[in-house]
Design a protein around this motif. Structure first.
Motif, PDB file in Angstrom:
ATOM      1  N   THR A 130      -0.906  -2.845  -0.556  1.00 58.54           N
ATOM      2  CA  THR A 130      -2.263  -2.452  -0.157  1.00 58.54           C
ATOM      3  C   THR A 130      -3.348  -3.288  -0.830  1.00 58.54           C
ATOM      4  N   ASN A 157      -1.398   8.385  -0.619  1.00 56.98           N
ATOM      5  CA  ASN A 157      -2.399   9.436  -0.571  1.00 56.98           C
ATOM      6  C   ASN A 157      -3.011   9.681  -1.944  1.00 56.98           C
ATOM      7  N   GLY A 160      -5.349   7.082  -2.908  1.00 52.89           N
ATOM      8  CA  GLY A 160      -6.401   6.864  -1.907  1.00 52.89           C
ATOM      9  C   GLY A 160      -6.249   5.544  -1.174  1.00 52.89           C
ATOM     10  N   LEU A 161      -5.003   5.133  -0.934  1.00 47.60           N
ATOM     11  CA  LEU A 161      -4.764   3.811  -0.352  1.00 47.60           C
ATOM     12  C   LEU A 161      -4.172   3.858   1.057  1.00 47.60           C
ATOM     13  N   THR A 162      -4.020   5.063   1.596  1.00 41.59           N
ATOM     14  CA  THR A 162      -3.362   5.182   2.896  1.00 41.59           C
ATOM     15  C   THR A 162      -4.013   4.279   3.952  1.00 41.59           C
ATOM     16  N   GLU A 163      -5.341   4.254   3.961  1.00 41.72           N
ATOM     17  CA  GLU A 163      -6.056   3.459   4.970  1.00 41.72           C
ATOM     18  C   GLU A 163      -5.865   1.959   4.753  1.00 41.72           C
ATOM     19  N   LYS A 164      -5.522   1.613   3.536  1.00 42.40           N
ATOM     20  CA  LYS A 164      -5.439   0.181   3.195  1.00 42.40           C
ATOM     21  C   LYS A 164      -4.073  -0.427   3.532  1.00 42.40           C
ATOM     22  N   GLU A 166      -1.499  -2.237   5.290  1.00 40.54           N
ATOM     23  CA  GLU A 166      -1.518  -3.091   6.475  1.00 40.54           C
ATOM     24  C   GLU A 166      -0.164  -3.694   6.769  1.00 40.54           C
ATOM     25  N   SER A 169       5.582   0.267   6.864  1.00 38.82           N
ATOM     26  CA  SER A 169       5.262   1.609   7.336  1.00 38.82           C
ATOM     27  C   SER A 169       5.304   2.612   6.194  1.00 38.82           C
TER      28      SER A 169
END
Lengths: 188, 88
Positions: A130, A157, A160-164, A166, A169
């Protein structure tokens, strides 16, 4: 590795000596000091379907020749290992060094044979796919070559890196434990 | 793109130099990659930096007083890899 010094030898002696030596060993280091001889030995290595690495320093040449039937066989064994990576730095010690070592480690995973079957990131390990830009690129290349790259969802989670994420999976503990239980595991 | 099949490689005398160089080059916007030194160059476990062949990082490193142990051009093509020493 067996070493063959053909410096000072006149063509076609370097080629003949290399050919002879390759009959006896699978991996060979050849030292040369002549450009034409170097080209000819490289040609021979290619004709024999060998992997060849040239190190050129002025008029000094070092050729590392590896038979590929060996390399290919290894790949056919399939079943690469499962890498279980639980920190974002490699080894214990200074963070700066550990971070750099991890980058080097991930980049080198691309060059091993067979490639890993799976790479699992857990706890602060999830910072690698991430936040570590260089490692991300290499992981992407590993994915493209069929390596499964997964990160622990709970860990992403937590940090706070779930969105990051790339590359690869998200996975869960069931899948992780299953992989550890069935594969050949390397833990970091 | 990417620094996989053709790149230049900076090799250092110490890991500290490699890390310092990484910071400086990144700050200057160079596209670089931290990698272990190729085994053909040296058998010890040093760190090296891949840079784009079009870039010239030597000047900036010199300005920042970072010594390099070697500068190489690396070209990979299927079974063949060429490592050519450009500068000491």
């Amino acid at each position: 590795m067996k070493e063959l010094d053909v410096r000072g030898m006149i063509c076609p002696k370097p080629v003949i000596e290399t050919k002879k030596a390759l009959e006896k060993s699978d991996k060979l280091l050849v030292l040369l000091d002549d450009q034409v001889a170097k080209d000819n030995v490289m040609k021979l290595a290619k004709k024999l379907n060998c992997q060849v690495t040239l190190l050129e320093d002025g008029n000094e040449y070092q050729l590392t020749i590896k038979k590929t039937d060996m390399v290919v066989e290894k790949q056919d064994e399939s079943g690469g290992k499962v890498y279980f990576i639980s920190t974002d730095t490699l080894g214990k010690g200074e963070e700066e060094l550990g971070y750099a070592l991890m980058k080097g480690f991930v980049s080198t995973l691309l060059e091993i044979n067979p490639l890993p079957a799976k790479i699992i990131f857990i706890n602060s390990g999830v910072k690698i796919p991430t936040l570590n830009q260089q490692a991300q690129e290499h992981l992407q290349q590993l994915v493209e070559q069929g390596v499964e790259v997964v990160s622990c969802g709970a860990c992403l989670n937590y940090y706070g890196l779930t969105e990051k994420l790339e590359v690869g999976s998200i996975t869960n503990m069931y899948e992780i434990v299953e992989s550890l239980n069935t594969g050949e595991v390397v833990s970091l | 793109m990417g620094l996989n099949n053709e790149y230049n490689l900076l090799v250092f005398n110490s890991t500290h130099h490699a890390l310092a160089a990484e910071g400086i080059l990144q700050k200057q916007g160079y596209k670089i990659m931290m990698v272990p030194v190729l085994a053909e160059i040296t058998a010890d476990c040093g760190m090296a930096i891949r840079v784009n062949t079009k870039d010239n990082p030597l000047e900036i490193l010199r300005e920042n007083k970072i010594e390099i142990a070697g500068y190489y051009q690396v070209i990979k093509d299927k079974l063949e890899k060429r490592i050519i020493r450009l500068k000491k």
